[in-house]
Design a protein around this motif. Structure first.
Motif, PDB file in Angstrom:
ATOM      1  N   GLN A 190      -2.509   3.573   5.833  1.00 46.14           N
ATOM      2  CA  GLN A 190      -2.239   2.328   6.534  1.00 46.14           C
ATOM      3  C   GLN A 190      -0.887   2.352   7.240  1.00 46.14           C
ATOM      4  OE1 GLN A 190      -2.705  -0.797   3.668  1.00 46.14           O
ATOM      5  NE2 GLN A 190      -4.775  -0.181   3.169  1.00 46.14           N
ATOM      6  N   ARG A 191       0.193   2.417   6.461  1.00 41.14           N
ATOM      7  CA  ARG A 191       1.523   2.319   7.061  1.00 41.14           C
ATOM      8  C   ARG A 191       2.539   3.052   6.196  1.00 41.14           C
ATOM      9  NH1 ARG A 191       3.907  -0.156  10.949  1.00 41.14           N
ATOM     10  NH2 ARG A 191       2.175  -1.492  11.508  1.00 41.14           N
ATOM     11  N   SER A 218      -1.212  12.934  13.354  1.00 40.32           N
ATOM     12  CA  SER A 218      -2.511  13.613  13.478  1.00 40.32           C
ATOM     13  C   SER A 218      -2.890  14.365  12.203  1.00 40.32           C
ATOM     14  CB  SER A 218      -2.506  14.564  14.668  1.00 40.32           C
ATOM     15  OG  SER A 218      -1.665  15.675  14.410  1.00 40.32           O
ATOM     16  N   GLN A 219      -1.914  14.665  11.342  1.00 43.21           N
ATOM     17  CA  GLN A 219      -2.189  15.368  10.091  1.00 43.21           C
ATOM     18  C   GLN A 219      -2.393  14.423   8.912  1.00 43.21           C
ATOM     19  OE1 GLN A 219       0.299  18.981   9.477  1.00 43.21           O
ATOM     20  NE2 GLN A 219       1.305  18.311  11.361  1.00 43.21           N
ATOM     21  N   LEU A 220      -2.302  13.121   9.178  1.00 42.72           N
ATOM     22  CA  LEU A 220      -2.426  12.122   8.111  1.00 42.72           C
ATOM     23  C   LEU A 220      -3.811  11.486   8.120  1.00 42.72           C
ATOM     24  CD1 LEU A 220       1.040  10.375   8.350  1.00 42.72           C
ATOM     25  CD2 LEU A 220       0.276  12.057   6.680  1.00 42.72           C
ATOM     26  N   GLY A 221      -4.757  12.202   7.615  1.00 50.39           N
ATOM     27  CA  GLY A 221      -6.105  11.652   7.484  1.00 50.39           C
ATOM     28  C   GLY A 221      -6.977  11.925   8.682  1.00 50.39           C
ATOM     29  N   ASN A 222      -8.268  11.870   8.436  1.00 48.83           N
ATOM     30  CA  ASN A 222      -9.224  12.101   9.513  1.00 48.83           C
ATOM     31  C   ASN A 222     -10.174  10.923   9.673  1.00 48.83           C
ATOM     32  OD1 ASN A 222     -10.970  12.310   7.359  1.00 48.83           O
ATOM     33  ND2 ASN A 222     -11.344  14.500   7.585  1.00 48.83           N
ATOM     34  N   GLU A 245      -8.934   4.249  12.309  1.00 49.99           N
ATOM     35  CA  GLU A 245      -7.523   3.937  12.436  1.00 49.99           C
ATOM     36  C   GLU A 245      -6.663   4.995  11.760  1.00 49.99           C
ATOM     37  OE1 GLU A 245      -4.725   0.269  11.204  1.00 49.99           O
ATOM     38  OE2 GLU A 245      -6.671  -0.245  12.056  1.00 49.99           O
ATOM     39  N   LYS A 246      -5.542   5.331  12.410  1.00 50.34           N
ATOM     40  CA  LYS A 246      -4.591   6.292  11.866  1.00 50.34           C
ATOM     41  C   LYS A 246      -3.453   5.546  11.183  1.00 50.34           C
ATOM     42  CE  LYS A 246      -6.028  10.376  13.286  1.00 50.34           C
ATOM     43  NZ  LYS A 246      -6.283  11.471  12.398  1.00 50.34           N
ATOM     44  N   GLU A 247      -2.790   6.236  10.273  1.00 52.55           N
ATOM     45  CA  GLU A 247      -1.637   5.672   9.580  1.00 52.55           C
ATOM     46  C   GLU A 247      -0.497   5.453  10.569  1.00 52.55           C
ATOM     47  OE1 GLU A 247       1.206   7.055   5.854  1.00 52.55           O
ATOM     48  OE2 GLU A 247      -0.875   7.700   5.915  1.00 52.55           O
ATOM     49  N   LYS A 248       0.126   4.301  10.502  1.00 53.47           N
ATOM     50  CA  LYS A 248       1.266   3.972  11.366  1.00 53.47           C
ATOM     51  C   LYS A 248       2.551   4.374  10.644  1.00 53.47           C
ATOM     52  CE  LYS A 248      -1.162   1.197  14.261  1.00 53.47           C
ATOM     53  NZ  LYS A 248      -2.452   1.783  14.188  1.00 53.47           N
TER      54      LYS A 248
END
Length: 193
Positions: free
Chosen positions: A134-135, A166-170, A174-177
């Motif tokens: 998430q953040r 880009s390396q924090l989850g697939n 939504e990507k981690e902020k």
């Protein structure tokens, strides 16, 4: 040997196999001691719901739901980067090598790998607060007055921070902020950041 019965031989073989297994386990743990606190790359052996089995070479490790980032999904054969949290001696655990992708130090190591100024200690990560997937808030300061700590972490056009994100989850949605926060010794200035 003439006085040994079949039961004695079976006990001897069982005991011998147990001692070999124990020695192999101790050698494996000794080999992974040097990897504690580092990111290593493994291969997904099996992904079943919220549990991912990761092949780390001579052993496997288990990533549970709490160790994954958000709603990550993996397939067998996928490469995966994991942070080695520690090693366990408890045979009741699913794996002896404890790994995580949600640990705050996983993010710290990604920053060290992508930001030269952090690697050479010109920029210091003071602290990280993270809700994986998430953040995250990364508190930084510079040991060199000519280097902007936040700017070094973000990079030209955001390229450095985007490589890390880009390396924090697939997860697809939504990507981690990541927020970069400038540290100040003055509490008021720090809180305003």
């Amino acid at each position: 040997f003439d006085t040994l019965g079949k039961g004695d031989v079976t006990r001897f073989i069982t005991n011998f196999k147990q001692k070999i297994a124990k020695a192999e386990k101790e050698m494996l743990l000794e080999a992974f001691k040097s990897k504690i606190g580092n990111i290593i790359t493994g291969t997904v052996e099996k992904a079943d719901g919220n549990i991912v089995m990761v092949n780390l070479g001579k052993t496997s490790a288990v990533l549970g739901a709490k160790d994954l980032i958000g709603d990550e999904k993996y397939r067998s054969g996928d490469p995966i980067k994991v942070y080695v949290v520690g090693i366990g001696k408890d045979d009741k655990k699913l794996s002896l090598i404890q790994v995580s992708r949600s640990h705050k130090d996983f993010l710290r190591k990604l920053f060290e790998n992508e930001v030269n100024e952090i690697y050479d200690k010109t920029v210091i990560i003071k602290d990280i607060a993270r809700r994986a997937g998430q953040r995250a808030k990364v508190v930084v300061y510079s040991t060199d007055p000519n280097v902007d700590a936040s700017g070094a972490c973000i990079g030209k056009g955001g390229e450095r921070i985007q490589k890390i994100v880009s390396q924090l989850g697939n997860a697809k949605d939504e990507k981690e902020k990541i927020d970069i926060v400038q540290w100040h010794s003055n509490t008021g200035l720090y809180l305003s950041e």
